[in-house]
Each structure stands twice: as structure tokens, then as C-alpha cells.
Design an enzyme around this catalytic site. Structure first.
Site, PDB file in Angstrom:
ATOM      1  N   ASP A  80      42.284  -2.254 -30.638  1.00  0.00           N
ATOM      2  CA  ASP A  80      42.612  -1.256 -31.649  1.00  0.00           C
ATOM      3  C   ASP A  80      43.424  -0.122 -31.035  1.00  0.00           C
ATOM      4  O   ASP A  80      43.437   0.073 -29.809  1.00  0.00           O
ATOM      5  CB  ASP A  80      41.354  -0.714 -32.320  1.00  0.00           C
ATOM      6  CG  ASP A  80      40.425   0.021 -31.361  1.00  0.00           C
ATOM      7  OD1 ASP A  80      40.221  -0.476 -30.234  1.00  0.00           O
ATOM      8  OD2 ASP A  80      39.896   1.095 -31.731  1.00  0.00           O
TER       9      ASP A  80
ATOM     10  N   GLU B 214      37.192   0.806 -30.274  1.00  0.00           N
ATOM     11  CA  GLU B 214      36.966   1.746 -29.183  1.00  0.00           C
ATOM     12  C   GLU B 214      37.478   3.140 -29.510  1.00  0.00           C
ATOM     13  O   GLU B 214      36.873   4.138 -29.130  1.00  0.00           O
ATOM     14  CB  GLU B 214      37.634   1.214 -27.909  1.00  0.00           C
ATOM     15  CG  GLU B 214      37.286   1.987 -26.639  1.00  0.00           C
ATOM     16  CD  GLU B 214      38.138   3.218 -26.396  1.00  0.00           C
ATOM     17  OE1 GLU B 214      37.732   4.077 -25.589  1.00  0.00           O
ATOM     18  OE2 GLU B 214      39.224   3.343 -27.022  1.00  0.00           O
TER      19      GLU B 214
END
Length: 441
Positions: free
Chosen positions: A81, A143
Site C-alpha cells: 500500500d 502499513e
């Protein structure tokens, strides 16, 4: 490297922006990135895949390559991400279009941290998918907004993390050309401070001078957190000198983009101020905007604080120290309402043992220079959680970025030469670790 460049461009083109809770509008891009990473790892030799489907988060890629009998196991971590691009007008080239110029590749996620996923892919591919160590994978998709693997998950599910060495590929070098291992991370704590003084705002001409202004009260309290040099004036916060590699004052000025003529605040070395010392930042204040502000004494004011904590001090202990300091303040006799927010402890790695020697030697061969120890002021709570869940594992925060990569900012970039060296270093590390394990047997 030419193949990895093409694969990085394909990953960067996927706007895999995470948001807390894995809302519907983020899913298509995140799942596309997830599948792209699985395909890359499969091409690199990983055949056994599973997936962690945790509530409210993008799926976590897990998998393994069995190692030779008796070989050590290495866990490879990263995340697919990214953060939003921000104001696209500030970018020289489109943020989700990998653009190479002057030895660097620009684009959101190039440095943080899609190139680091490809460090793993490249190292596995270099061994034909059969490295001399066992491999476990953990590649997540949330994250950037708060990993679901934090907050004790490794201790509750150590089977996903159990390894002889863990490579957290979400870091890099202090400066280009200098191989660096991050051995220290500051902790993090949030605090909200609130002041209520009047039932409602009052005309500043009629009441100003006697009615307690909530915003002035709050500003007085916030000013008490620092002394005249910019050092923290809060009792109970741990600070010590940093003994590893650090930035020069000139490097730090350039990195922080400090305006000409202004000082670097605080005393002591730069490392002790940003890595092994605490800091308090005012993240936001609720108060009227200047444009359109009424002539009124403020009845209510609120601020959000971010406390960064010495790597080996409990973040909750530091949070309590700052809260205690604020609760003791009585500007003009007015008490403050202080509330605790989230906390995350820091981390301090050991720098000895067979795995450490293997990594240091591999990086020295790749870069042609001895490795230095560095730190980061940012928290990576997952690293601390991993160290608690699998305390015998050697944990390396490692990667292909450098301090000037401008992660999370416009024109995020990756230096191709640093990237190639990181791939080479991880490839060599597998052999170095396996060789040392054979000698110890």
C-alpha cells in the site's frame, strides 16, 4: 534490473492507497496490487501461498519456500500500500507513472516501498527461486494507516513470524552510497489537550482583558513544553547521545528544508535530538481561522500532540509524563483537560551474532563500504511487536531508499544504483547466513 524496472512501473501504476477499515472505494486498487505482488513472487519461485484475511484490512500475502535441511529461515516483510499523492501540481511528473530521469525513478510508492518488494523478488530470482535458506513471506496492504499485525499480533500468532532472521524491507541508507542498517526506532504517543473557559464566545471589546481566553490559556500551556533553546522541559522523558552515524547539520538543514537564517532547534547532536531524544509536535489546534475571524474571546480551544519517545522508554510512560506536566499547568488559574491517545513503543536492535555478521558482510560486498548503524525518529510499531513475538530472531530494517527519497512527499524517488545494491545485498545475505549456519553445526 531491466525486468525489475518494468515490474516497478507496473506496480507504481496501481494507486494502492490504503485507508483505515479497508473501505469499498479502496479495494479494487489494493486487491490489484495484492495480485500483482503474488504473481511476481510466484515468478520468483514461491509456489506455496496463503493469505491472512484479517477484519477491516487488505489481505496479507503469506507464503514460503522450504529451505535445505537444517538451513536457517528468513522472513521477508514489506507492504504494497501507499499514501495519497497529495497535490499533484507539486509533482514534476505524474505520481502514478514511474518516470526515470538522471539515475532515479520518480513516482508514488517507488521508494516507499514497492521497490523494496522487488528487492525480495530480485534476490529470490537471482537464486532461481531456490535460495540456500528457507523463506517465509509477509507482505501487507495497510502499513501506511496502521498495520493490523501490530498491537501484539506477533505474540499471539508467532507461527507467522518465527524465523532466524527477519528483513523488514521498509528502510534504506542514511545517504546514497553508504550502506546502513536501522537499529533504533523512536516510540510514539498521542495526547489531546482541551480548555473550556466560557459558556460561549464573548465580544473582545466588552470582555477582553478579564474573561479567560481559552486559546491564550492553551498557548501558554503548550509553550511550557519547551525551554528557551527548544529542548523539552518535561520531567521524566529519557534522552541520551546517539553513538552511530548521523546527519551533518548541513544535511539535516537540506532534508528539513529549514528556511535560510533560521536555527536548528535544541541542543546536542542532531542524532540525540531526532533519534535518541524525545520530541513533542503540535499536530493541530482547533481555533478560528484568521480570515473571517470574529472579534471575540474564545470559549474553547483544543490541540493534538504527538510525542516521540526514546527507543527504550515505554511510550505509555512518556505519555504519562507529558500528561502530568500539562495537568500541573494552571495558566491564569485555569486547569486543562488532558486525554491519552494511542501509543506505540520504540525498538533497539542488537548488533551482534551470526545473522548480523552475515548481513553486514553482504552489504559491505554490495556497496563496497562498511555498514553503519542509523536510527529513525519515525515509529514502526510492527518491528517492536515482532521483537516481542519472536525475541530470538535477528531483525533488520533494510532497503533501497535514502534520506533524500522524499517519501510521502511530491516527487518521491528511488535511486536505481541504491536499488541494485540492495537487491545484490539481500541475494548475498542468504548465502552468508546459510554458510554461517553450516559452520555452527
Amino acid at each position: 534490473m531491466p525486468q525489475l524496472k518494468e515490474e516497478l512501473a507496473a506496480l507504481v501504476a496501481i494507486p494502492s492507497i490504503s485507508e483505515w477499515g479497508f473501505p469499498e472505494h479502496t479495494r479494487a486498487a489494493l486487491l490489484e496490487a495484492h495480485q500483482a505482488v503474488v504473481d511476481l513472487l510466484r515468478d520468483a519461485g514461491v509456489q506455496s501461498f496463503t493469505s491472512l484475511e484479517l477484519p477491516g484490512t487488505a489481505p496479507v500475502i503469506t507464503g514460503e519456500i522450504p529451505g535445505p535441511e537444517g538451513a536457517p529461515t528468513v522472513l521477508l516483510y514489506s507492504h504494497y500500500d501507499v499514501v495519497p499523492a497529495g497535490e499533484e501540481a507539486l509533482w514534476t511528473s505524474p505520481p502514478f507513472e514511474a518516470t526515470e530521469r538522471d539515475g532515479a525513478i520518480y513516482g508514488r510508492g517507488t521508494a516507499d516501498t514497492k521497490a523494496n518488494i522487488l528487492v525480495h523478488v530480485g534476490a529470490l530470482r537471482a537464486w532461481g527461486g531456490r535460495p540456500p535458506v528457507g523463506i517465509k513471506l509477509l507482505i501487507e496492504g495497510q502499513e501506511e494507516v496502521g498495520s493490523p499485525l501490530e498491537e501484539g499480533y506477533p505474540s499471539e500468532h508467532p507461527e507467522h513470524f518465527r524465523a532466524d532472521a527477519i528483513i523488514v524491507a521498509d528502510g534504506g541508507s542514511i545517504r546514497a552510497g553508504q550502506p546502513s542498517l536501522t537499529v533504533s526506532l523512536r516510540g510514539d504517543a498521542r495526547i489531546t489537550v482541551e480548555v473550556r473557559t466560557l459558556a460561549s464566545n464573548k465580544h473582545s471589546g466588552q470582555y477582553g482583558g478579564a474573561a479567560p481566553d481559552a486559546l491564550v490559556v492553551l498557548l501558554r500551556a503548550l509553550a511550557s513544553l519547551h525551554d528557551e533553546h527548544g529542548d523539552l522541559a518535561v520531567e521524566g522523558l529519557r534522552r541520551e547521545e546517539w553513538s552511530g552515524e548521523s546527519y551533518t547539520d548541513e544535511e539535516f538543514r537540506a532534508l528539513a528544508e529549514i528556511e535560510p537564517g533560521l536555527p536548528i532547534v535544541g541542543t546536542g547532536s542532531v542524532g540525540s535530538r531526532i533519534w535518541t531524544g524525545p520530541s513533542i509536535t503540535v499536530l493541530g489546534i482547533d481555533c478560528p481561522a484568521v480570515e473571517g475571524a470574529a472579534a471575540a474571546v474564545q470559549s474553547h480551544a483544543r490541540a493534538s500532540l504527538n510525542v516521540r519517545v526514546h527507543p527504550q522508554q515505554s511510550a505509555k510512560e512518556a505519555q504519562e509524563a507529558v500528561m502530568r506536566h500539562l495537568q500541573e499547568q494552571r495558566p491564569f488559574g485555569v486547569a486543562l483537560e488532558v486525554a491519552a491517545g494511542a501509543t506505540g513503543d520504540g525498538f533497539r536492535a542488537g548488533s551482534s551474532g551470526a545473522a548480523w555478521e552475515a548481513m553486514a558482510h553482504a552489504m559491505e560486498q554490495a556497496w563496497g563500504k562498511p555498514v553503519v548503524e542509523i536510527a529513525t525518529g519515525g515509529a514502526i510499531p510492527l518491528v517492536k511487536a515482532m521483537s516481542e513475538g519472536v525475541p530470538d530472531a535477528a531483525i533488520f530494517v533494510f532497503g533501497c531508499t535514502d534520506s533524500f527519497a522524499n517519501i510521502h512527499g511530491p516527487d518521491e524517488r528511488l535511486l536505481v544504483d541504491e536499488w541494485e545494491k540492495a537487491v545484490f545485498a539481500e541475494t548475498l545475505f542468504f548465502k552468508e547466513l546459510a554458510d554461517r549456519a553450516k559452520v555452527s553445526r
